[in-house]
Design a protein around this motif. Structure first.
Motif, PDB file in Angstrom:
ATOM      1  N   LYS A  76      -4.902  11.975 119.367  1.00 24.19           N
ATOM      2  CA  LYS A  76      -3.686  12.404 120.348  1.00 24.19           C
ATOM      3  C   LYS A  76      -3.113  13.582 119.819  1.00 24.19           C
ATOM      4  O   LYS A  76      -3.442  13.953 118.517  1.00 24.19           O
ATOM      5  CB  LYS A  76      -2.650  11.334 120.372  1.00 24.19           C
ATOM      6  N   GLN A  77      -2.490  14.369 120.383  1.00 24.33           N
ATOM      7  CA  GLN A  77      -1.495  15.470 119.931  1.00 24.33           C
ATOM      8  C   GLN A  77      -0.607  14.888 119.168  1.00 24.33           C
ATOM      9  O   GLN A  77      -0.138  13.887 119.164  1.00 24.33           O
ATOM     10  CB  GLN A  77      -1.057  16.340 120.829  1.00 24.33           C
ATOM     11  N   PHE A  78      -0.071  15.670 117.766  1.00 22.84           N
ATOM     12  CA  PHE A  78       0.951  15.171 117.182  1.00 22.84           C
ATOM     13  C   PHE A  78       1.823  16.262 117.535  1.00 22.84           C
ATOM     14  O   PHE A  78       1.979  17.376 117.812  1.00 22.84           O
ATOM     15  CB  PHE A  78       0.630  15.737 115.776  1.00 22.84           C
ATOM     16  N   MET A  79       3.202  15.493 117.801  1.00 23.81           N
ATOM     17  CA  MET A  79       4.446  16.217 118.024  1.00 23.81           C
ATOM     18  C   MET A  79       5.185  15.831 116.579  1.00 23.81           C
ATOM     19  O   MET A  79       5.641  14.699 116.472  1.00 23.81           O
ATOM     20  CB  MET A  79       5.369  15.521 119.386  1.00 23.81           C
ATOM     21  N   ILE A  80       5.619  16.568 116.070  1.00 20.99           N
ATOM     22  CA  ILE A  80       6.378  16.754 114.684  1.00 20.99           C
ATOM     23  C   ILE A  80       7.707  17.129 114.854  1.00 20.99           C
ATOM     24  O   ILE A  80       8.052  18.280 114.991  1.00 20.99           O
ATOM     25  CB  ILE A  80       5.578  17.384 113.613  1.00 20.99           C
ATOM     26  N   ASP A  81       8.781  16.028 114.348  1.00 23.30           N
ATOM     27  CA  ASP A  81      10.197  16.528 114.623  1.00 23.30           C
ATOM     28  C   ASP A  81      10.510  16.715 112.945  1.00 23.30           C
ATOM     29  O   ASP A  81      10.593  16.152 112.111  1.00 23.30           O
ATOM     30  CB  ASP A  81      11.073  15.439 114.938  1.00 23.30           C
ATOM     31  N   ILE A  82      10.788  18.166 112.770  1.00 27.15           N
ATOM     32  CA  ILE A  82      11.003  18.521 111.228  1.00 27.15           C
ATOM     33  C   ILE A  82      12.520  18.852 111.292  1.00 27.15           C
ATOM     34  O   ILE A  82      13.100  19.644 112.050  1.00 27.15           O
ATOM     35  CB  ILE A  82      10.285  20.001 111.057  1.00 27.15           C
ATOM     36  N   TYR A  83      13.388  17.986 110.410  1.00 27.99           N
ATOM     37  CA  TYR A  83      14.700  17.856 110.208  1.00 27.99           C
ATOM     38  C   TYR A  83      15.047  17.723 108.766  1.00 27.99           C
ATOM     39  O   TYR A  83      14.175  17.957 107.931  1.00 27.99           O
ATOM     40  CB  TYR A  83      15.142  16.554 110.900  1.00 27.99           C
ATOM     41  N   MET A  97       2.893  21.254 126.488  1.00 29.89           N
ATOM     42  CA  MET A  97       2.074  21.105 125.591  1.00 29.89           C
ATOM     43  C   MET A  97       1.088  20.122 125.598  1.00 29.89           C
ATOM     44  O   MET A  97      -0.198  20.308 125.445  1.00 29.89           O
ATOM     45  CB  MET A  97       2.859  20.830 124.153  1.00 29.89           C
ATOM     46  N   HIS A  98       1.137  18.986 126.518  1.00 29.29           N
ATOM     47  CA  HIS A  98      -0.006  18.220 126.793  1.00 29.29           C
ATOM     48  C   HIS A  98      -0.532  18.535 127.771  1.00 29.29           C
ATOM     49  O   HIS A  98      -2.015  18.267 127.702  1.00 29.29           O
ATOM     50  CB  HIS A  98       0.960  16.691 127.054  1.00 29.29           C
ATOM     51  N   GLU A  99      -0.173  19.106 128.922  1.00 32.06           N
ATOM     52  CA  GLU A  99      -0.906  19.308 129.941  1.00 32.06           C
ATOM     53  C   GLU A  99      -1.462  20.746 130.135  1.00 32.06           C
ATOM     54  O   GLU A  99      -2.503  20.951 130.836  1.00 32.06           O
ATOM     55  CB  GLU A  99      -0.179  19.022 131.285  1.00 32.06           C
ATOM     56  N   ALA A 100      -0.904  21.787 129.535  1.00 32.98           N
ATOM     57  CA  ALA A 100      -1.267  23.141 130.043  1.00 32.98           C
ATOM     58  C   ALA A 100      -1.476  24.163 128.929  1.00 32.98           C
ATOM     59  O   ALA A 100      -2.363  24.817 129.019  1.00 32.98           O
ATOM     60  CB  ALA A 100      -0.071  23.800 130.854  1.00 32.98           C
ATOM     61  N   ALA A 101      -0.662  23.782 127.625  1.00 29.45           N
ATOM     62  CA  ALA A 101      -0.870  24.929 126.806  1.00 29.45           C
ATOM     63  C   ALA A 101      -2.228  24.948 126.211  1.00 29.45           C
ATOM     64  O   ALA A 101      -2.817  26.133 125.865  1.00 29.45           O
ATOM     65  CB  ALA A 101       0.074  24.435 125.281  1.00 29.45           C
ATOM     66  N   TYR A 102      -3.083  24.058 126.004  1.00 27.14           N
ATOM     67  CA  TYR A 102      -4.305  23.913 125.324  1.00 27.14           C
ATOM     68  C   TYR A 102      -5.443  24.730 126.325  1.00 27.14           C
ATOM     69  O   TYR A 102      -6.505  25.058 125.985  1.00 27.14           O
ATOM     70  CB  TYR A 102      -4.653  22.633 125.047  1.00 27.14           C
ATOM     71  N   GLU A 103      -5.038  24.659 127.694  1.00 29.03           N
ATOM     72  CA  GLU A 103      -5.767  25.200 128.495  1.00 29.03           C
ATOM     73  C   GLU A 103      -5.681  26.742 128.963  1.00 29.03           C
ATOM     74  O   GLU A 103      -6.276  27.321 129.715  1.00 29.03           O
ATOM     75  CB  GLU A 103      -5.615  24.491 129.922  1.00 29.03           C
ATOM     76  N   GLY A 104      -4.526  27.197 128.297  1.00 24.64           N
ATOM     77  CA  GLY A 104      -4.469  28.667 128.358  1.00 24.64           C
ATOM     78  C   GLY A 104      -3.236  28.860 129.462  1.00 24.64           C
ATOM     79  O   GLY A 104      -3.564  30.208 129.904  1.00 24.64           O
TER      80      GLY A 104
END
Length: 169
Positions: A39-46, A147-154
């Motif tokens: 799966k993709q990683f969603m990283i919350d940097i805090y 990010m999940h549906e479209a970013a990787y598709e351009g």
């Protein structure tokens, strides 16, 4: 019979409650899970002192629609941008602070959300995509969807926003 109904309600409400919370992982836990299911990683940097980070936890990440979307589509990682906790990634040793600096390209801004795609062998499939600053629940849902549906598709963010159906309106 009444006890059975109460038990059913408690079990159901507990299940619904746990589904409305983000399942936060350490970076190491996400890497292990990713070896089994990618799966993709969603990283919350805090940071511990960051007021906007705390607000985002209370308002954005606690929203049931955001939490559900994250849990279904991402490995959610909390990464303290000032922690010296050390772990291994891609055969090298990193602290959380060092990885945060790398993912943010040295632009240490808190909070920041970073999206990465990691193969099971720990190689990145694309460059990290950082999103700096506080995000409201509706904006975060839009970003998560993009990010999940479209970013990787351009697909461009502007084009995606036109077709996006918000669960809040």
């Amino acid at each position: 019979m009444r006890a059975l109904i109460i038990l059913f309600i408690l079990i159901f409400s507990n299940t619904a409650f746990t589904q409305s919370k983000v399942e936060w992982l350490t970076f190491e836990e996400a890497l292990l899970r990713n070896k089994l299911e990618q799966k993709q990683f969603m990283i919350d940097i805090y940071t511990d002192w960051c007021t906007w980070c705390k607000k985002m936890d209370k308002t954005t990440f606690s929203d049931p629609k955001v939490a559900e979307y994250i849990n279904e589509n991402y490995y959610a990682v909390k990464l303290n941008g000032e922690s010296h906790h050390e772990f291994q990634f891609q055969g090298s040793s990193f602290t959380e602070e060092e990885l945060a600096a790398l993912l943010l390209n040295g632009n240490m801004s808190f909070p920041s959300t970073v999206f990465i795609w990691v193969k099971g062998d720990e190689n990145l499939q694309a460059n990290p995509l950082p999103v700096p600053g506080y995000q409201s629940k509706d904006k975060m849902h839009l970003i998560l969807s993009f990010m999940h549906e479209a970013a990787y598709e351009g697909v461009s963010f502007e084009d995606y926003k036109i077709e996006y159906k918000s669960p809040y309106f």
